[in-house]
Design a protein around this motif. Structure first.
Motif, PDB file in Angstrom:
ATOM      1  N   LEU A 265       0.810  -1.210   0.000  1.00  0.00           N
ATOM      2  CA  LEU A 265       0.000   0.000   0.000  1.00  0.00           C
ATOM      3  C   LEU A 265       0.847   1.266   0.000  1.00  0.00           C
ATOM      4  O   LEU A 265       0.556   2.239  -0.701  1.00  0.00           O
ATOM      5  CB  LEU A 265      -0.928  -0.006   1.224  1.00  0.00           C
ATOM      6  N   ARG A 266       1.932   1.269   0.754  1.00  0.00           N
ATOM      7  CA  ARG A 266       2.673   2.504   1.018  1.00  0.00           C
ATOM      8  C   ARG A 266       3.201   3.187  -0.233  1.00  0.00           C
ATOM      9  O   ARG A 266       3.128   4.413  -0.367  1.00  0.00           O
ATOM     10  CB  ARG A 266       3.830   2.207   1.970  1.00  0.00           C
ATOM     11  N   SER A 267       3.728   2.423  -1.171  1.00  0.00           N
ATOM     12  CA  SER A 267       4.407   3.011  -2.319  1.00  0.00           C
ATOM     13  C   SER A 267       3.512   3.195  -3.540  1.00  0.00           C
ATOM     14  O   SER A 267       3.999   3.564  -4.610  1.00  0.00           O
ATOM     15  CB  SER A 267       5.603   2.133  -2.706  1.00  0.00           C
ATOM     16  N   ARG A 268       2.225   2.981  -3.410  1.00  0.00           N
ATOM     17  CA  ARG A 268       1.339   3.153  -4.561  1.00  0.00           C
ATOM     18  C   ARG A 268       1.239   4.623  -4.966  1.00  0.00           C
ATOM     19  O   ARG A 268       1.340   5.521  -4.124  1.00  0.00           O
ATOM     20  CB  ARG A 268      -0.068   2.641  -4.232  1.00  0.00           C
ATOM     21  N   PRO A 269       0.973   4.874  -6.234  1.00  0.00           N
ATOM     22  CA  PRO A 269       0.734   6.259  -6.667  1.00  0.00           C
ATOM     23  C   PRO A 269      -0.481   6.836  -5.949  1.00  0.00           C
ATOM     24  O   PRO A 269      -1.404   6.097  -5.572  1.00  0.00           O
ATOM     25  CB  PRO A 269       0.474   6.119  -8.174  1.00  0.00           C
ATOM     26  N   VAL A 270      -0.492   8.151  -5.775  1.00  0.00           N
ATOM     27  CA  VAL A 270      -1.567   8.781  -5.019  1.00  0.00           C
ATOM     28  C   VAL A 270      -2.927   8.518  -5.657  1.00  0.00           C
ATOM     29  O   VAL A 270      -3.935   8.379  -4.948  1.00  0.00           O
ATOM     30  CB  VAL A 270      -1.304  10.301  -4.878  1.00  0.00           C
ATOM     31  N   GLU A 271      -2.978   8.394  -6.991  1.00  0.00           N
ATOM     32  CA  GLU A 271      -4.254   8.136  -7.658  1.00  0.00           C
ATOM     33  C   GLU A 271      -4.834   6.787  -7.228  1.00  0.00           C
ATOM     34  O   GLU A 271      -6.053   6.664  -7.015  1.00  0.00           O
ATOM     35  CB  GLU A 271      -4.086   8.161  -9.182  1.00  0.00           C
ATOM     36  N   GLU A 272      -3.984   5.769  -7.092  1.00  0.00           N
ATOM     37  CA  GLU A 272      -4.458   4.455  -6.659  1.00  0.00           C
ATOM     38  C   GLU A 272      -4.887   4.487  -5.196  1.00  0.00           C
ATOM     39  O   GLU A 272      -5.871   3.832  -4.812  1.00  0.00           O
ATOM     40  CB  GLU A 272      -3.360   3.409  -6.866  1.00  0.00           C
ATOM     41  N   LYS A 273      -4.164   5.228  -4.375  1.00  0.00           N
ATOM     42  CA  LYS A 273      -4.556   5.346  -2.971  1.00  0.00           C
ATOM     43  C   LYS A 273      -5.910   6.034  -2.838  1.00  0.00           C
ATOM     44  O   LYS A 273      -6.749   5.629  -2.031  1.00  0.00           O
ATOM     45  CB  LYS A 273      -3.490   6.111  -2.192  1.00  0.00           C
ATOM     46  N   ILE A 274      -6.119   7.089  -3.620  1.00  0.00           N
ATOM     47  CA  ILE A 274      -7.399   7.790  -3.581  1.00  0.00           C
ATOM     48  C   ILE A 274      -8.532   6.849  -3.973  1.00  0.00           C
ATOM     49  O   ILE A 274      -9.600   6.829  -3.337  1.00  0.00           O
ATOM     50  CB  ILE A 274      -7.367   9.030  -4.494  1.00  0.00           C
ATOM     51  N   GLU A 275      -8.325   6.063  -5.028  1.00  0.00           N
ATOM     52  CA  GLU A 275      -9.342   5.108  -5.473  1.00  0.00           C
ATOM     53  C   GLU A 275      -9.688   4.121  -4.355  1.00  0.00           C
ATOM     54  O   GLU A 275     -10.863   3.823  -4.106  1.00  0.00           O
ATOM     55  CB  GLU A 275      -8.840   4.358  -6.711  1.00  0.00           C
ATOM     56  N   LEU A 276      -8.667   3.621  -3.646  1.00  0.00           N
ATOM     57  CA  LEU A 276      -8.898   2.690  -2.544  1.00  0.00           C
ATOM     58  C   LEU A 276      -9.638   3.367  -1.403  1.00  0.00           C
ATOM     59  O   LEU A 276     -10.600   2.820  -0.853  1.00  0.00           O
ATOM     60  CB  LEU A 276      -7.564   2.127  -2.058  1.00  0.00           C
ATOM     61  N   VAL A 277      -9.192   4.563  -1.016  1.00  0.00           N
ATOM     62  CA  VAL A 277      -9.824   5.286   0.094  1.00  0.00           C
ATOM     63  C   VAL A 277     -11.290   5.578  -0.211  1.00  0.00           C
ATOM     64  O   VAL A 277     -12.168   5.399   0.654  1.00  0.00           O
ATOM     65  CB  VAL A 277      -9.051   6.591   0.382  1.00  0.00           C
ATOM     66  N   GLN A 278     -11.587   5.991  -1.425  1.00  0.00           N
ATOM     67  CA  GLN A 278     -12.967   6.310  -1.769  1.00  0.00           C
ATOM     68  C   GLN A 278     -13.844   5.059  -1.803  1.00  0.00           C
ATOM     69  O   GLN A 278     -15.013   5.098  -1.396  1.00  0.00           O
ATOM     70  CB  GLN A 278     -13.011   7.043  -3.121  1.00  0.00           C
ATOM     71  N   SER A 279     -13.307   3.944  -2.278  1.00  0.00           N
ATOM     72  CA  SER A 279     -14.053   2.684  -2.260  1.00  0.00           C
ATOM     73  C   SER A 279     -14.341   2.244  -0.829  1.00  0.00           C
ATOM     74  O   SER A 279     -15.453   1.833  -0.493  1.00  0.00           O
ATOM     75  CB  SER A 279     -13.250   1.601  -3.000  1.00  0.00           C
ATOM     76  N   PHE A 280     -13.332   2.353   0.034  1.00  0.00           N
ATOM     77  CA  PHE A 280     -13.506   2.010   1.449  1.00  0.00           C
ATOM     78  C   PHE A 280     -14.540   2.923   2.100  1.00  0.00           C
ATOM     79  O   PHE A 280     -15.367   2.465   2.906  1.00  0.00           O
ATOM     80  CB  PHE A 280     -12.163   2.126   2.170  1.00  0.00           C
ATOM     81  N   SER A 281     -14.506   4.203   1.759  1.00  0.00           N
ATOM     82  CA  SER A 281     -15.455   5.155   2.332  1.00  0.00           C
ATOM     83  C   SER A 281     -16.895   4.777   1.998  1.00  0.00           C
ATOM     84  O   SER A 281     -17.794   4.889   2.846  1.00  0.00           O
ATOM     85  CB  SER A 281     -15.150   6.566   1.822  1.00  0.00           C
ATOM     86  N   ARG A 282     -17.124   4.295   0.786  1.00  0.00           N
ATOM     87  CA  ARG A 282     -18.475   3.938   0.365  1.00  0.00           C
ATOM     88  C   ARG A 282     -18.956   2.649   1.016  1.00  0.00           C
ATOM     89  O   ARG A 282     -20.148   2.515   1.342  1.00  0.00           O
ATOM     90  CB  ARG A 282     -18.537   3.789  -1.161  1.00  0.00           C
ATOM     91  N   THR A 283     -18.058   1.687   1.212  1.00  0.00           N
ATOM     92  CA  THR A 283     -18.480   0.342   1.602  1.00  0.00           C
ATOM     93  C   THR A 283     -18.259   0.002   3.067  1.00  0.00           C
ATOM     94  O   THR A 283     -19.119  -0.615   3.714  1.00  0.00           O
ATOM     95  CB  THR A 283     -17.748  -0.703   0.742  1.00  0.00           C
ATOM     96  N   MET A 284     -17.127   0.403   3.632  1.00  0.00           N
ATOM     97  CA  MET A 284     -16.763   0.000   4.986  1.00  0.00           C
ATOM     98  C   MET A 284     -17.016   1.075   6.038  1.00  0.00           C
ATOM     99  O   MET A 284     -17.335   0.768   7.180  1.00  0.00           O
ATOM    100  CB  MET A 284     -15.285  -0.412   5.044  1.00  0.00           C
ATOM    101  N   LEU A 285     -16.850   2.348   5.667  1.00  0.00           N
ATOM    102  CA  LEU A 285     -17.009   3.416   6.653  1.00  0.00           C
ATOM    103  C   LEU A 285     -18.407   3.412   7.278  1.00  0.00           C
ATOM    104  O   LEU A 285     -18.524   3.646   8.496  1.00  0.00           O
ATOM    105  CB  LEU A 285     -16.706   4.770   6.011  1.00  0.00           C
ATOM    106  N   PRO A 286     -19.478   3.142   6.522  1.00  0.00           N
ATOM    107  CA  PRO A 286     -20.788   3.050   7.172  1.00  0.00           C
ATOM    108  C   PRO A 286     -20.863   1.951   8.231  1.00  0.00           C
ATOM    109  O   PRO A 286     -21.578   2.102   9.233  1.00  0.00           O
ATOM    110  CB  PRO A 286     -21.738   2.766   6.001  1.00  0.00           C
ATOM    111  N   LEU A 287     -20.132   0.857   8.032  1.00  0.00           N
ATOM    112  CA  LEU A 287     -20.130  -0.217   9.027  1.00  0.00           C
ATOM    113  C   LEU A 287     -19.389   0.200  10.289  1.00  0.00           C
ATOM    114  O   LEU A 287     -19.762  -0.180  11.410  1.00  0.00           O
ATOM    115  CB  LEU A 287     -19.495  -1.477   8.433  1.00  0.00           C
TER     116      LEU A 287
END
Length: 327
Positions: A265-287
């Motif tokens: 995770l650490r060395s990924r480009p910022v665009e890939e990190k943003i994509e992951l964070v936004q996906s997590f926000s939609r699916t896991m953050l509500p839980l």
């Protein structure tokens, strides 16, 4: 600002609190007043000179995750405002009083969640979510094997997979950690040092084997993983704590039609990190907001005592996350 710094490669004694310049943030970035951070294996490796920070991250300030408040916003920021309670991942610099990052890398802290609990979420839960679903393709009803399941990422993966309806088989050498995993409602908890481990894992899955393995160990667990994976199973390599080189029987992978995926995770480009964070926000953050998912915090240690926290993690004492409180 005050920051925890690595004065030179070495043991916990090389960690020093120093006064450093405040970060300079860009137009699409926010400046965060950090209230808590959390410790990761990467911090220990960086301290020893074995895992340099990626480009753009502070070279001598560890910390891959944080929880705090937005102190200032760049002129192009639209999703956050001053005073918002946020948590997130960074390439480094999380163990300081202030840090900067792209606005879309921030997750809003659920109401009622403390900064200390929030700091235990980003790295562990994002890594677990990515490994289980985006890399491992885990589906409800499938069985997943978790190595080092008492770690921060391990406990997060156990919680997420259980909530998702998967059957979790968790491995831990520590009796206390096994009891902790059982208390979390994990389907089956086993000692990896016990005899007949392959047979025990097969029995725990009704003889089917596991559909997915999340592995932090690497070399030492390769043969076991191949043995217990069901046909068309997926092995997700998240770490190589026991070594990175193996002698592999490739015919077993072919015969079972297995998939092996590596991830970091650490060395990924910022665009890939943003994509992951936004996906997590939609699916896991509500839980997390609903209390169906909760981070496991082993202990909270003042930033001034970070060396004590490093030593504890090196002794594998922690069940879940060690959090550093920044007052």
């Amino acid at each position: 600002m005050r920051a925890l710094t690595i004065s030179r490669p070495g043991g916990p004694e090389v960690l020093e609190l120093r006064t450093m310049p405040d970060p300079v943030f860009g137009p699409d970035e926010v400046l965060v007043r950090v209230r808590a951070s959390a410790l990761n294996r990467a911090d220990l490796l960086q301290r020893r000179g074995l895992y340099p920070a990626p480009p753009g991250a502070p070279a001598d300030i560890p910390g891959l995750e944080f929880a705090g408040e937005v102190a200032a916003c760049g002129e192009l920021v639209t999703t956050l405002q001053t005073g918002d309670r946020v948590m997130g991942i960074v390439g480094g610099g999380g163990q300081a009083e202030k840090l900067k990052l792209h606005e879309r890398l921030c997750l809003l802290i659920p109401p009622g969640m403390s900064f200390e609990d929030a700091a235990a979420v980003p790295e562990a839960f994002l890594t677990a979510y990515d490994a289980l679903f985006l890399r491992g393709g885990l589906k409800p009803g499938e069985a997943v094997l978790l190595h080092a399941a008492g770690s921060g990422v391990g406990t997060a993966a156990a919680a997420i997979a259980t909530v998702a309806g998967a059957r979790v088989v968790a491995l831990s050498r520590s009796p206390d950690k096994r009891r902790g995993l059982e208390a979390m409602g994990v389907h089956r908890v086993l000692d990896p040092a016990a005899p007949h481990l392959v047979e025990s894992i097969q029995m725990a899955t009704g003889g089917e084997g596991v559909a997915c393995v999340i592995d932090f160990l690497g070399a030492a667990s390769w043969a076991l993983n191949v043995d217990v994976l069901a046909p068309r199973g997926r092995l997700v390599l998240v770490g190589t704590m026991s070594g990175a080189k193996v002698e592999a029987d490739l015919s077993a992978l072919m015969r079972k039609r297995l998939t092996v995926v590596g991830t970091v995770l650490r060395s990924r480009p910022v665009e890939e990190k943003i994509e992951l964070v936004q996906s997590f926000s939609r699916t896991m953050l509500p839980l997390l907001a609903a209390g169906r998912l909760k981070p496991v915090v082993d202990r909270v240690v003042p930033l001034e005592d970070a060396a004590v926290a490093h030593a504890a993690m090196e002794r594998n004492e922690n069940f879940g996350k060690i959090v550093l409180k920044i007052s």
